[in-house]
Design a protein around this motif. Structure first.
Motif, PDB file in Angstrom:
ATOM      1  N   MET A  95       8.960  28.240   4.743  1.00 36.94           N
ATOM      2  CA  MET A  95       9.847  29.364   4.383  1.00 36.94           C
ATOM      3  C   MET A  95      10.794  28.971   3.249  1.00 36.94           C
ATOM      4  O   MET A  95      11.136  29.757   2.403  1.00 36.94           O
ATOM      5  N   PHE A  96      11.265  27.707   3.261  1.00 39.51           N
ATOM      6  CA  PHE A  96      12.192  27.271   2.217  1.00 39.51           C
ATOM      7  C   PHE A  96      11.516  26.327   1.231  1.00 39.51           C
ATOM      8  O   PHE A  96      12.160  25.497   0.608  1.00 39.51           O
ATOM      9  N   LYS A  97      10.204  26.454   1.114  1.00 40.34           N
ATOM     10  CA  LYS A  97       9.498  25.624   0.142  1.00 40.34           C
ATOM     11  C   LYS A  97       9.836  26.071  -1.282  1.00 40.34           C
ATOM     12  O   LYS A  97       9.796  25.285  -2.220  1.00 40.34           O
ATOM     13  N   GLU A  98      10.207  27.349  -1.424  1.00 36.51           N
ATOM     14  CA  GLU A  98      10.756  27.813  -2.699  1.00 36.51           C
ATOM     15  C   GLU A  98      12.192  27.300  -2.811  1.00 36.51           C
ATOM     16  O   GLU A  98      12.864  27.140  -1.792  1.00 36.51           O
ATOM     17  N   PRO A  99      12.718  27.059  -4.031  1.00 38.13           N
ATOM     18  CA  PRO A  99      14.112  26.622  -4.149  1.00 38.13           C
ATOM     19  C   PRO A  99      15.068  27.602  -3.470  1.00 38.13           C
ATOM     20  O   PRO A  99      14.829  28.814  -3.483  1.00 38.13           O
ATOM     21  N   PHE A 100      16.113  27.076  -2.858  1.00 34.14           N
ATOM     22  CA  PHE A 100      17.127  27.932  -2.236  1.00 34.14           C
ATOM     23  C   PHE A 100      18.526  27.471  -2.646  1.00 34.14           C
ATOM     24  O   PHE A 100      18.686  26.418  -3.258  1.00 34.14           O
ATOM     25  N   THR A 101      19.515  28.316  -2.365  1.00 32.86           N
ATOM     26  CA  THR A 101      20.901  27.973  -2.639  1.00 32.86           C
ATOM     27  C   THR A 101      21.570  27.610  -1.319  1.00 32.86           C
ATOM     28  O   THR A 101      21.302  28.258  -0.306  1.00 32.86           O
ATOM     29  N   LEU A 102      22.389  26.583  -1.339  1.00 32.87           N
ATOM     30  CA  LEU A 102      23.067  26.126  -0.128  1.00 32.87           C
ATOM     31  C   LEU A 102      24.572  26.186  -0.367  1.00 32.87           C
ATOM     32  O   LEU A 102      25.102  25.479  -1.216  1.00 32.87           O
ATOM     33  N   LYS A 103      25.231  27.073   0.375  1.00 33.68           N
ATOM     34  CA  LYS A 103      26.684  27.161   0.258  1.00 33.68           C
ATOM     35  C   LYS A 103      27.294  26.342   1.382  1.00 33.68           C
ATOM     36  O   LYS A 103      26.997  26.585   2.560  1.00 33.68           O
ATOM     37  N   LEU A 104      28.148  25.382   1.020  1.00 36.20           N
ATOM     38  CA  LEU A 104      28.792  24.545   2.035  1.00 36.20           C
ATOM     39  C   LEU A 104      30.260  24.916   2.156  1.00 36.20           C
ATOM     40  O   LEU A 104      31.006  24.833   1.169  1.00 36.20           O
ATOM     41  N   SER A 105      30.664  25.311   3.337  1.00 37.04           N
ATOM     42  CA  SER A 105      32.065  25.668   3.573  1.00 37.04           C
ATOM     43  C   SER A 105      32.987  24.502   3.216  1.00 37.04           C
ATOM     44  O   SER A 105      32.658  23.335   3.453  1.00 37.04           O
TER      45      SER A 105
END
Lengths: 225, 225, 225, 225, 225, 225
Positions: free
Chosen positions: E1-11
């Protein structure tokens, strides 16, 4: 006559001669403190030629060779700015935007070359045009414009005044264009379209510059748009 | 023939025509996915002229007018980069340094004009020279180089091949230089010194570009250094 | 009333109309020479919409489309700066830092959009907030704020004065948010938190702007924080 | 031993000698094409000293004098990058951030000085530390580290290996610190804290560099952290 | 599912807790080495609030206060990049252009806030949109989206899945908008227009992130466009 | 005595203490409005140490750790500039060039650290040298220079005046250099070569700074070149 801001192009040859440069530094400071405002453009001189030759011997492409010459002209600009750091903008601009930013502070702006394929004479005219300056003094390696190169042609005639159109005609009619690289067609084209008058004076005597700026007396050639 | 990287100059006229632009976008993507590598330079077209006219009516100086044309050419470059954002470097370079930085990522580089007093044809040649590229395809508003302007001179002859020296001679002999602004002397001078061959093709049919790049067949003019 | 520096937002529609723009240029120069100080933010107008449509037809993503609109707004800012190059900072800022640098020179600062996902109205309020400016004049495509869009709803009521809180309530209660894009919630939120009063006047008559600035007479809507 | 990336510091003296530089250019290209990866830092040499003297004669402050030396070292870096433009990052970085950006493209990175009050030896160690490089080869104006300056002290002993702590002790005990400016305490401090081993070889014979990198044989001094 | 690039927002809360941060550093390195590609956006946390309070006590304007929060979020981004310097782009981007330049090198991109008046959640969505990324994982200070703030409303219902439209409706109907600042309307608007799915997971347990990325199991809320 | 521009170094400890910082903000504004001109350099304090420790725990290299400390010092500089935004240059310079640009606007310049491997004391001296400033006031974590660290050595003697040469001798003779990091040899070397006098005063009482600047009375140590 030069109470309006003017552009001052300094031949790279000035930087080959350790004794004459300090006189120019003093003269520029004196003019500045008397209210004259100017943007200065410095050439690369024989040091530029040395680095270009070194690069050429190692098969460097023409754009990179030009870049070496530009870096030397900026080194010369930095030397001048360093010696005039009380009045100069000491960060050397590398394009018209940066020239404007420096100019808007009211300090003395000194710049070298901008980009490959372009003479520092062209830079001086682009700077003039961009800042709305109408007079450029070109402290050149020759003391005036001649009908041909006086160093090789004894019949060369010295011109006190010449129009850009006439000068361009002379440049075109010569078998090999640009035998002595005072001003190129691109630089003259910008002077023409923006109505900039060019005052050519020899760079070997700072007195010629002083007389031109303060007394308005040209000892070289006036090129009119 | 074009398996080595080449430079592609796109006339600003392409951006005046909403229907032809998508064909070029598709063609560039197709060429790219087939392994062709290129740097693209876009012109300003009629929109550039509109802003320049607007500026001139308000007494703007020539350098600022050129700047308006440059901004339009960058807007066109950005449109192209946006449409090709899967393969293009989407931050449009504004000088040779930035072109190099973009080029070193391996993405498709698209740029517009650089600075006042300089045509986008000259930009295309500076980019070629700086990146060591030896072939420039000029998708122009005319389909070839003619001995004079075919739109006003019915006796104009179409040239299949011409050397830079011959072309420069033709430009000089004309009464008013640059009556049609395909290539200026400065651009040709850079092509000459760096050995860049220029392929002029008309921009109205993308097929001419495809045939040139893939089959090596020129339907326009080849200008040899 | 406007002796303190103010922000002037100019609708992109001004740049679609070749005749009205010179009046604004003259008015801004006149105000400036009378001691009024301002930062100007320009919109993109119909040209922005044309490039966005072109991009959308070629499947460009939303961020890139916004970028095209921003480039057009900067082109408009550059046109204005070019026409006002005697008093303006001619290098167009692209973020708040650059706005500050330009502003600190004392020259007229003109800017367009900043980044995707953000209206030029928001830019105008960010600029106001960053520079500590408390009044924004919005020369808009409408002559005042109405209770609904007067172009489609004949019962729309014209508001002489409205608070930001009331206006936000009206925007929320509408079925489709932002039917006419005068001011968005983000822009209003910044006005609210920093106490900026917004004066909406129509951009079709420069006289409305003159009367507001010089005489303090609003012919449009005053939006109070 | 040098299959991991290393830093290569080239003495400015290399650029005073037109004949030896091309050998280094060829050697670096050969190493690169054999898979060795390196970041190069160039010195200023006698040209730097000439500009510094010129500046000093015109009462320039120390920071500006240093800046002149830095510009010369960058000119040397540009010359090298121009000659190696097939593999090098041709835009010379001026700080650690730019070094990182250049390094992340995978091309050969060449840099000169960074800022006043700092030797290019220190730059070479900062670059090593920032990029996580553990070996620095210093092609110096001397062929090894000696217990004192061999040019003035005939009893000077040549050191095959020395620890940073020992070397710092030697530098401190000398009456006038830094009589010969191979490495300064600041540079050594960075090597110490980050565990960088420094290999000093003479710059007069490229063979010494080749033997060190390919065969792992040191003909100079190894300074261990 | 996340094999495509994703954005990760870290609090930003992650950076208040010295013990949990290293787990995230290890998890990100592990994911990266397993081929997952991502752009990371960090928040400011309690340190941002401390500097904002300090500034507010000294009567600082809102734009400057936001700037302080942005600087703290960049400091957090730099800490993360420093700890991941083997895979990360260590120069923290400050706008979308710089994000693109960093992203085009293929390294892990980490960024903080961009400009005043904008949440880091909005930054995360702008980055996603600009890079054409369709999934954003929001490691938040809450473990899921609730119908109201669970910390003050015991009847708050946890949502496993919610559409952006529904969520916006809920935000609007609340008396005081944004009582808990997970996602603001501007951020949601960008997600909506560009079809970005947002996965909210709690930041207190790195396992929740691992399970989501590797196994595709959401323990928080999925917000669908 | 301080009617000439001076440099003011503020210890990072000032930013750990929420109560004393506002007094310094008020004092700087008061001095500025009375015509005193200064460039301010801020340290990182205990927050810098916290981020460095966090980074170290995650095996970050020394250059990156220094970078974290530099970012904290810039955050402190930004806080100060925000609180003084009526007189300060609010964009924090990150190198000498940017310091000069900011300084040339006539506004109060505030900066933090510049680059890894360099203390903020060194930055303060580089700034002084570059701007031609001859006096540096160091608001330090100690109230004066002592012959050894007064916190651990009860026999430590307080120095009212000391020459740089004497101080350097004291630093060298100590077994472990820099036990308390007021001034490092590199910073002192710059002071020496450029003739900068350093006035050390304790940062816990703003009164000491006021008395020094206005009355010329030193309550700490004067370090003479």
């Amino acid at each position: 006559m030069f109470k309006e801001p003017f552009t001052l192009k300094l031949s790279g040859h000035l930087f080959d001669n350790d004794n004459i440069l300090p006189s120019y530094v003093n003269l520029i400071r004196e003019l500045w403190s008397n209210g004259y405002r100017m943007a200065v453009v410095t050439g690369g001189g024989s040091l530029a030629r040395r680095y270009i030759e070194l690069g050429r011997r190692m098969n460097t492409n023409e754009a990179m060779l030009d870049l070496l010459g530009i870096l030397v002209s900026r080194l010369n600009a930095q030397l001048l700015a360093a010696a005039l750091s009380d009045i100069a903008y000491v960060t050397i601009p590398t394009n018209l935007d940066e020239v404007f930013r420096a100019w808007s502070t009211g300090r003395l702006v000194i710049t070298g070359g901008f980009q490959p394929g372009q003479s520092t004479a062209t830079v001086a005219l682009l700077v003039s045009e961009f800042l709305g300056i109408k007079r450029l003094i070109d402290c050149a390696n020759v003391d005036a414009v001649y009908t041909s190169d006086p160093r090789i042609d004894p019949s060369a005639k010295r011109l006190g005044k010449v129009s850009i159109t006439e000068l361009m005609g002379m440049l075109k009619s010569k078998t090999i264009a640009g035998t002595y690289d005072l001003l190129d067609p691109w630089a003259l084209g910008i002077a023409q379209r923006s109505g900039v008058t060019i005052f050519v004076v020899g760079c070997s005597k700072p007195e010629a510059l002083r007389r031109l700026v303060i007394d308005g007396i040209s000892e070289g050639t006036i090129i009119t748009p």
